[in-house]
Design a protein around this motif. Structure first.
Motif, PDB file in Angstrom:
ATOM      1  N   LEU A  25       0.808  -1.218   0.000  1.00 41.22           N
ATOM      2  CA  LEU A  25       0.000   0.000   0.000  1.00 41.22           C
ATOM      3  C   LEU A  25       0.843   1.269   0.000  1.00 41.22           C
ATOM      4  CD1 LEU A  25      -2.725  -1.108   2.573  1.00 41.22           C
ATOM      5  CD2 LEU A  25      -3.133  -0.565   0.168  1.00 41.22           C
ATOM      6  N   THR A  26       2.108   1.170   0.387  1.00 37.81           N
ATOM      7  CA  THR A  26       2.916   2.381   0.582  1.00 37.81           C
ATOM      8  C   THR A  26       4.212   2.408  -0.216  1.00 37.81           C
ATOM      9  OG1 THR A  26       3.979   1.383   2.533  1.00 37.81           O
ATOM     10  CG2 THR A  26       2.031   2.738   2.923  1.00 37.81           C
ATOM     11  N   SER A  27       4.557   1.312  -0.916  1.00 36.98           N
ATOM     12  CA  SER A  27       5.860   1.242  -1.594  1.00 36.98           C
ATOM     13  C   SER A  27       5.775   1.847  -2.997  1.00 36.98           C
ATOM     14  CB  SER A  27       6.345  -0.215  -1.661  1.00 36.98           C
ATOM     15  OG  SER A  27       6.608  -0.709  -0.381  1.00 36.98           O
ATOM     16  N   PHE A  28       5.896   3.148  -3.064  1.00 32.79           N
ATOM     17  CA  PHE A  28       5.943   3.847  -4.338  1.00 32.79           C
ATOM     18  C   PHE A  28       7.396   3.963  -4.803  1.00 32.79           C
ATOM     19  CE2 PHE A  28       2.018   5.237  -2.397  1.00 32.79           C
ATOM     20  CZ  PHE A  28       1.127   5.326  -3.450  1.00 32.79           C
ATOM     21  N   GLY A  29       7.590   4.222  -6.105  1.00 39.24           N
ATOM     22  CA  GLY A  29       8.920   4.588  -6.583  1.00 39.24           C
ATOM     23  C   GLY A  29       9.627   3.577  -7.446  1.00 39.24           C
ATOM     24  N   GLY A  30       9.042   2.415  -7.692  1.00 36.84           N
ATOM     25  CA  GLY A  30       9.692   1.466  -8.579  1.00 36.84           C
ATOM     26  C   GLY A  30      10.517   0.417  -7.859  1.00 36.84           C
ATOM     27  N   PRO A  31      11.115  -0.522  -8.610  1.00 33.82           N
ATOM     28  CA  PRO A  31      11.772  -1.698  -8.023  1.00 33.82           C
ATOM     29  C   PRO A  31      12.885  -1.382  -7.031  1.00 33.82           C
ATOM     30  CG  PRO A  31      11.488  -1.970 -10.393  1.00 33.82           C
ATOM     31  CD  PRO A  31      11.102  -0.560 -10.091  1.00 33.82           C
ATOM     32  N   VAL A  32      13.759  -0.417  -7.365  1.00 31.18           N
ATOM     33  CA  VAL A  32      14.866  -0.120  -6.447  1.00 31.18           C
ATOM     34  C   VAL A  32      14.340   0.485  -5.153  1.00 31.18           C
ATOM     35  CG1 VAL A  32      16.987   1.202  -6.150  1.00 31.18           C
ATOM     36  CG2 VAL A  32      16.489   0.152  -8.346  1.00 31.18           C
ATOM     37  N   ALA A  33      13.319   1.324  -5.254  1.00 29.77           N
ATOM     38  CA  ALA A  33      12.702   1.868  -4.043  1.00 29.77           C
ATOM     39  C   ALA A  33      12.082   0.748  -3.213  1.00 29.77           C
ATOM     40  CB  ALA A  33      11.651   2.912  -4.410  1.00 29.77           C
ATOM     41  N   HIS A  34      11.468  -0.240  -3.868  1.00 27.39           N
ATOM     42  CA  HIS A  34      10.878  -1.365  -3.139  1.00 27.39           C
ATOM     43  C   HIS A  34      11.949  -2.112  -2.346  1.00 27.39           C
ATOM     44  CE1 HIS A  34       7.719  -1.489  -6.614  1.00 27.39           C
ATOM     45  NE2 HIS A  34       7.557  -0.457  -5.822  1.00 27.39           N
ATOM     46  N   ILE A  35      13.083  -2.377  -2.995  1.00 25.83           N
ATOM     47  CA  ILE A  35      14.186  -3.039  -2.306  1.00 25.83           C
ATOM     48  C   ILE A  35      14.631  -2.225  -1.094  1.00 25.83           C
ATOM     49  CG2 ILE A  35      16.616  -3.729  -2.562  1.00 25.83           C
ATOM     50  CD1 ILE A  35      15.945  -4.501  -5.456  1.00 25.83           C
ATOM     51  N   SER A  36      14.587  -0.904  -1.226  1.00 24.07           N
ATOM     52  CA  SER A  36      14.947  -0.027  -0.107  1.00 24.07           C
ATOM     53  C   SER A  36      13.929  -0.132   1.016  1.00 24.07           C
ATOM     54  CB  SER A  36      15.045   1.420  -0.600  1.00 24.07           C
ATOM     55  OG  SER A  36      15.935   1.534  -1.689  1.00 24.07           O
ATOM     56  N   TYR A  37      12.633  -0.166   0.659  1.00 23.75           N
ATOM     57  CA  TYR A  37      11.590  -0.318   1.675  1.00 23.75           C
ATOM     58  C   TYR A  37      11.746  -1.645   2.417  1.00 23.75           C
ATOM     59  CZ  TYR A  37       9.080   3.536  -0.650  1.00 23.75           C
ATOM     60  OH  TYR A  37       8.712   4.741  -1.183  1.00 23.75           O
ATOM     61  N   PRO A  65      16.204 -13.682 -14.348  1.00 23.44           N
ATOM     62  CA  PRO A  65      15.096 -12.949 -14.976  1.00 23.44           C
ATOM     63  C   PRO A  65      13.900 -12.831 -14.045  1.00 23.44           C
ATOM     64  CG  PRO A  65      15.238 -15.179 -15.846  1.00 23.44           C
ATOM     65  CD  PRO A  65      16.456 -14.974 -14.990  1.00 23.44           C
ATOM     66  N   GLY A  66      13.073 -11.821 -14.309  1.00 26.12           N
ATOM     67  CA  GLY A  66      11.859 -11.636 -13.521  1.00 26.12           C
ATOM     68  C   GLY A  66      11.832 -10.306 -12.806  1.00 26.12           C
ATOM     69  N   PRO A  67      10.751 -10.043 -12.060  1.00 25.26           N
ATOM     70  CA  PRO A  67      10.596  -8.800 -11.300  1.00 25.26           C
ATOM     71  C   PRO A  67      11.457  -8.837 -10.040  1.00 25.26           C
ATOM     72  CG  PRO A  67       8.717 -10.216 -10.916  1.00 25.26           C
ATOM     73  CD  PRO A  67       9.581 -10.934 -11.924  1.00 25.26           C
ATOM     74  N   ALA A  68      12.582  -8.144 -10.055  1.00 26.07           N
ATOM     75  CA  ALA A  68      13.575  -8.285  -8.985  1.00 26.07           C
ATOM     76  C   ALA A  68      12.999  -7.990  -7.607  1.00 26.07           C
ATOM     77  CB  ALA A  68      14.775  -7.379  -9.269  1.00 26.07           C
ATOM     78  N   SER A  69      12.261  -6.886  -7.472  1.00 28.25           N
ATOM     79  CA  SER A  69      11.777  -6.521  -6.140  1.00 28.25           C
ATOM     80  C   SER A  69      10.748  -7.533  -5.637  1.00 28.25           C
ATOM     81  CB  SER A  69      11.185  -5.115  -6.155  1.00 28.25           C
ATOM     82  OG  SER A  69      10.081  -5.018  -7.036  1.00 28.25           O
ATOM     83  N   SER A  70       9.876  -8.011  -6.525  1.00 28.47           N
ATOM     84  CA  SER A  70       8.903  -9.026  -6.098  1.00 28.47           C
ATOM     85  C   SER A  70       9.604 -10.313  -5.707  1.00 28.47           C
ATOM     86  CB  SER A  70       7.903  -9.299  -7.230  1.00 28.47           C
ATOM     87  OG  SER A  70       7.097  -8.177  -7.475  1.00 28.47           O
ATOM     88  N   GLN A  71      10.667 -10.679  -6.426  1.00 29.92           N
ATOM     89  CA  GLN A  71      11.412 -11.886  -6.075  1.00 29.92           C
ATOM     90  C   GLN A  71      12.125 -11.725  -4.736  1.00 29.92           C
ATOM     91  OE1 GLN A  71      13.419 -11.960  -9.932  1.00 29.92           O
ATOM     92  NE2 GLN A  71      12.669 -14.024 -10.277  1.00 29.92           N
TER      93      GLN A  71
END
Length: 409
Positions: A25-37, A65-71
């Protein structure tokens, strides 16, 4: 010798789900931001993973391969609760944005995306501070000496000069080679397992399914002429063949749905714009595309097929590779190579912080000041990340009302 305890927590599945639901609900900003969260939540705040273990997980997910932050999220869920934990993490992190995008695709939400500009502007500036804060913490932990700092700097320079998924793989392999040749063995003791509850046989079976679907689905489509199988195949290949994750999947998705005439270009671009305004993984764009397809596979059923198909390769790779990655990363002789990979990942994240996060968000002095304030708030732990994200979005709306919000690119 430094010791970190990374024992599996055996958390209830519902608790893992709720943590990742809040992140979704709060992780905005794309994959690298997600990894930071994720790092802020599980390494810094809860201390359930050490920086070394988290760095090893991020390194693997950047390479496959794949969505890095989701993985990375699936890997964290697996380390905390086995396979059910991985599934709960994926559902929690993916569901919020998927629901919004499916609703948009079904026409249940407004399409005036320009009205969200000031909010997106505020969220993007907060993301700059979030990523910078996480990068600073990872650099201090994973690049504590000159050799590793040099590897990170070289990796960042190469990624900025020659961006692309191919260069990303070269940089990570280069980090492995440099670490093996020039670094001493990392003496951090890793007590926990990322692949909790997954046996080697299950891992091999998952990898076999991954390969069988990648090869077999196109053949089945040709034999059966099934529209449902064709849709599943298109989204599965998009998730299985993309390196770099995030925005890199867009050309594959465009080829999968626009070229056959399932979705027109304007509808595709409108959905991509909406995807920038919601939290969570960019791969949930697939749910929107599944909902708007002009075939008998559209609607809610189409959205579910597209969402499952595009994330299924990521699940199979996480299940198939983490048990073997666990064995490799625990070998003393491999720690030096992994230390080099982790340093290269720091450089890779630094390059993404510069472009597209910094170049796409910072346009004047006001933007710089707001991003610095966000960094300071996190550095001094004045408020949690989720509260800062909400403050960024709300502040953007307020400043947009008074006509002082910046430009959204």
């Amino acid at each position: 010798m430094t010791v970190h305890h990374d024992a599996r927590q055996d958390l209830p599945v519902w608790q893992i789900f709720l943590i990742f639901l809040r992140l979704g609900l709060t992780s905005f900003g794309g994959p690298v931001a997600h990894i930071s969260y994720f790092r802020e939540e599980f390494v810094v705040r809860r201390k359930w993973l050490s920086d070394a273990t988290y760095g090893d997980l991020v390194a693997l997910c950047q390479f496959v391969p794949g969505p890095a932050s989701s993985q990375v999220g699936m890997g964290i869920g697996m380390s905390l609760g086995g396979f059910p934990g991985a599934f709960a993490a994926w559902i929690g992190f993916t569901m919020p944005s998927a629901i919004v995008l499916v609703a948009l695709g079904l026409g249940l939400a407004g399409s005036n995306l320009a009205a969200t500009g000031p909010m997106i502007w505020g969220l993007k500036l907060v993301a700059v501070g979030v990523v910078a804060h996480a990068l600073w913490g990872m650099a201090r932990s994973l690049c504590p000496d000159i050799p590793r700092a040099v590897i990170a700097i070289i990796a960042a320079a190469l990624m900025i000069a020659f961006s692309g998924a191919g260069m990303q793989a070269i940089v990570i392999v280069g980090g492995l080679v440099a670490g093996t040749l020039f670094l001493q063995a990392d003496l951090v003791k890793l007590d926990g397992k990322l692949a909790a509850g997954i046996s080697p046989k299950v891992a091999v079976f998952a990898l076999a399914i991954f390969g069988a679907l990648l090869i077999g689905l196109p053949l089945l489509v040709q034999v059966t002429s099934s529209s449902w199988l064709a849709v599943f195949d298109g989204f599965y290949r998009s998730g299985a063949l993309v390196f770099g994750g995030g925005h890199v999947v867009l050309p594959l998705l465009q080829e999968a749905v626009v070229a056959p005439g399932w979705v027109d270009t304007d509808t595709f671009l409108a959905g991509y714009g909406a995807t920038q305004a919601v939290p969570g993984p960019i791969f949930t764009f697939a749910a929107y595309l599944g909902a708007v397809m002009q075939t008998d596979t559209g609607g809610i059923a189409g959205a579910m097929i597209a969402l499952i198909a595009i994330f299924l390769p990521a699940f199979l790779l996480v299940i198939g590779l983490l048990p073997f990655w666990d064995r490799i990363r625990h070998m003393p002789k491999m720690r030096a190579g992994l230390a080099g990979i982790n340093a290269a990942v720091v450089g890779l994240l630094a390059s993404v912080l510069y472009d597209p996060i910094w170049t796409g968000s910072i346009h004047d002095v006001k933007d710089v000041v707001i991003a610095i304030i966000a960094f300071i708030i996190l550095q001094w732990r004045l408020m949690p990340v989720w509260a800062l994200v909400l403050a960024g979005g709300t502040g953007g709306i307020v400043m947009g009302y008074f006509g002082v919000a910046g430009t959204v690119v």
